[in-house]
Design an enzyme around this catalytic site. Structure first.
Site, PDB file in Angstrom:
ATOM      1  CB  THR A  41      13.819   5.137  41.531  1.00 30.87           C
ATOM      2  OG1 THR A  41      15.110   4.646  41.885  1.00 30.87           O
ATOM      3  CG2 THR A  41      13.896   5.775  40.152  1.00 30.87           C
ATOM      4  CE  LYS A  92       9.760   9.357  48.482  1.00 26.04           C
ATOM      5  NZ  LYS A  92       9.502  10.539  49.323  1.00 26.04           N
ATOM      6  CG  ASP A 142      14.240  18.436  54.128  1.00 23.54           C
ATOM      7  OD1 ASP A 142      15.133  19.294  54.277  1.00 23.54           O
ATOM      8  OD2 ASP A 142      14.353  17.486  53.333  1.00 23.54           O
ATOM      9  CD  GLU A 177      29.352  -3.537  75.234  1.00 24.24           C
ATOM     10  OE1 GLU A 177      29.487  -4.747  75.487  1.00 24.24           O
ATOM     11  OE2 GLU A 177      28.321  -3.067  74.705  1.00 24.24           O
ATOM     12  CB  SER A 233      17.069   1.689  74.962  1.00 18.06           C
ATOM     13  OG  SER A 233      18.231   1.651  74.130  1.00 18.06           O
ATOM     14  CD  GLU A 262      38.477  23.572  39.895  1.00 20.80           C
ATOM     15  OE1 GLU A 262      39.080  24.623  39.639  1.00 20.80           O
ATOM     16  OE2 GLU A 262      38.018  22.812  39.007  1.00 20.80           O
TER      17      GLU A 262
END
EC number: 2.7.11.1
Length: 484
Positions: free
Chosen positions: A37, A53, A148, A349, A378, A455
């Site tokens: 926040t 922040k 960004d 796995e 890795s 919507e």
């Protein structure tokens, strides 16, 4: 980051810092993001106001999340002094939060300012993109790729001064060396460069993104548009730019020439930030006309901006509602896949685990998934990598989360979101200046003046505008594993 006793005990910043409360008094909330926040804060010794922040350490799940925060602070210090980049004041840490104190930008968002002003021309768009590309050039000259850029990440320090525009969010930025190739898919769908989607990119991707912003500034809509996130990606990769629809016949050839140069699909042939700043359309006393653009451009800009804001509010509601129990569910899933209890999941796995969850993925798709999640390369996926890879994707679009976000807005439980309810939500989220009629108009498909659940879901699935797409391009883990 180790989970011994919870990551709250670890120093994200690497060392003990003074207590923020000894230096600043925290005020009201300014905004909310995926990891924390932003508050107004006041320096006790001088009375000066700043933004703080506060990042929740509980949400920094993987080692990569912690490194992202450290790097964001390093990059802000590294770029300090450039006039259109927000100035960092300091970073502090306590057991629960990392606090970044920075210059306060109280003039609002870029698009809101354009819409409020009314008169808008190519010349004004040229002034704004010059500032944005100036930030890109400053970053690149100092070895930083932003990754960004988007209009929401530019705020005005002062609402009456357009030249006080500042870039504010460096959470996905990285240091780069000339010729270095990056592979992780990050950014926001409308703005992402094709080479980012192809996982082979460098700083040229920032110029593409600035080109998308310029296209929106001049026309009011993004150049690459579709009903779904995948559709947007397909359009980006195709690279067809529409210069035929309104308002393009009335836009100068020089503006179109610049946009083509910035949205060139081949990074090696794309204009650099420096070349953009020397383009005749952008130069001071350049050729960008000062006549008012068609009012429809402002109207479309309002709708695009408004829909993104509603989506951002909904994503915040979802992010805040993720419980420890849900993270615990993913932990159990990890344990079930880690059959030899080694603390890491191998390819075999993962393949066997996905089959148990009903997946029909091909081996090559599972290999792609493995690569995307294996942050430290890795060859296996550890617990932190698994949580980071799954939590940010599957949680946003799971039915119950979309439903709980819808209910957050639908205060009276009528099954519809009305303009009054949106007003109430905006006030709660500190977003009172959002253009509510335009939100309804953009999302309301059957034109009954309100938003129903169908919507709302359609809007949320049309190109998620969250902070990052990291790993979300590998949609199959959400569809085949976690939605079971």
């Amino acid at each position: 980051m180790k989970h011994s006793g919870g990551n709250q005990a670890c120093y994200v910043l690497g060392q003990k810092t003074p207590s923020i409360r000894d230096l600043y008094s925290l005020g009201h909330k300014l905004g909310q993001g995926q990891f924390g926040t932003t508050y107004m804060c006041k320096e006790i010794s001088t009375g000066r106001e700043y933004a703080c922040k506060s990042i929740t350490k509980r949400k920094l799940i993987s080692k990569e999340d912690v490194e992202d925060v450290r790097r964001e602070i390093q990059i802000m210090h590294h770029l300090a002094g450039y006039k259109n980049i927000v100035t960092i004041k300091g970073a502090y840490e306590d057991p629960l939060y990392v606090h970044i104190v920075m210059e306060l930008c109280s003039g609002g968002e870029l698009f809101d300012r354009i819409i409020q002003r009314g008169h808008y021309s190519e010349r004004k768009a040229a002034e704004l993109i010059k500032i944005i590309v100036g930030v890109v050039e400053a970053c690149h000259s100092l070895g930083v790729m932003h990754r960004d850029l988007k209009p929401e990440n530019f705020l005005l320090v002062n609402k009456d001064d357009d030249f006080s525009l500042k870039a504010i969010d460096f959470g996905l930025s990285v240091f780069f060396k000339p010729g270095q190739i990056f592979e992780d898919v990050v950014g926001s769908p409308y703005y992402v460069a094709p080479e980012v989607l192809l996982k082979h990119y460098g700083p040229e991707a920032d110029v593409w993104t600035a080109g998308v912003i310029l296209y929106i500034l001049v026309s009011g809509v993004p150049p690459f548009w579709a009903e779904t996130q995948q559709g947007i990606f397909d359009a980006v990769l195709k690279g067809h730019i529409d210069f035929d629809s309104d308002p393009w016949p009335l836009i100068s050839d020089s503006a179109k020439n610049l946009i083509r140069g910035m949205l060139c699909s081949r990074p090696s042939e794309r204009l650099t930030a420096h070349q953009v700043l020397r383009h005749p359309w952008i130069c001071e006393n350049g050729v960008a006309p000062d006549r008012a653009l068609d009012p429809a451009v402002l109207s479309r800009l309002k709708q695009f901006s408004a829909m993104n804001k509603l989506k951002q509010m909904a994503l915040r509601v979802i992010a805040e509602s993720l419980s420890e129990e849900e993270i615990a569910g993913l932990k159990e899933m990890f344990k079930a896949m880690d059959t030899d209890n080694s603390g890491a999941i191998t390819f075999d796995e993962l393949k066997a685990g996905l089959r148990r969850y009903g997946s029909t993925l091909k081996d090559t798709e599972i290999r792609d998934l493995m690569e995307a999640a294996d942050i430290d390369k890795s060859g296996t996926i550890d617990y932190g990598e698994f949580i980071a890879a799954t939590i940010h994707l599957n949680k946003l679009e799971r039915e119950e989360h979309l439903l709980s976000a819808f209910r957050y807005f639908d205060k009276d439980g009528s099954g519809y979101i009305t303009i009054d309810e949106l007003q109430h939500a905006c006030a709660e989220q500190g977003m009172s200046d959002v253009f509510l009629e335009d939100v309804i108009k953009e999302v309301d498909q059957d034109n009954d003046g309100r938003i129903d659940y169908g919507e709302f879901v359609a809007m949320m699935q049309k190109g998620i505008v969250g902070r990052t797409m990291r790993k979300s391009i590998n949609m199959s883990i959400r569809n085949n594993a976690v939605s079971q």
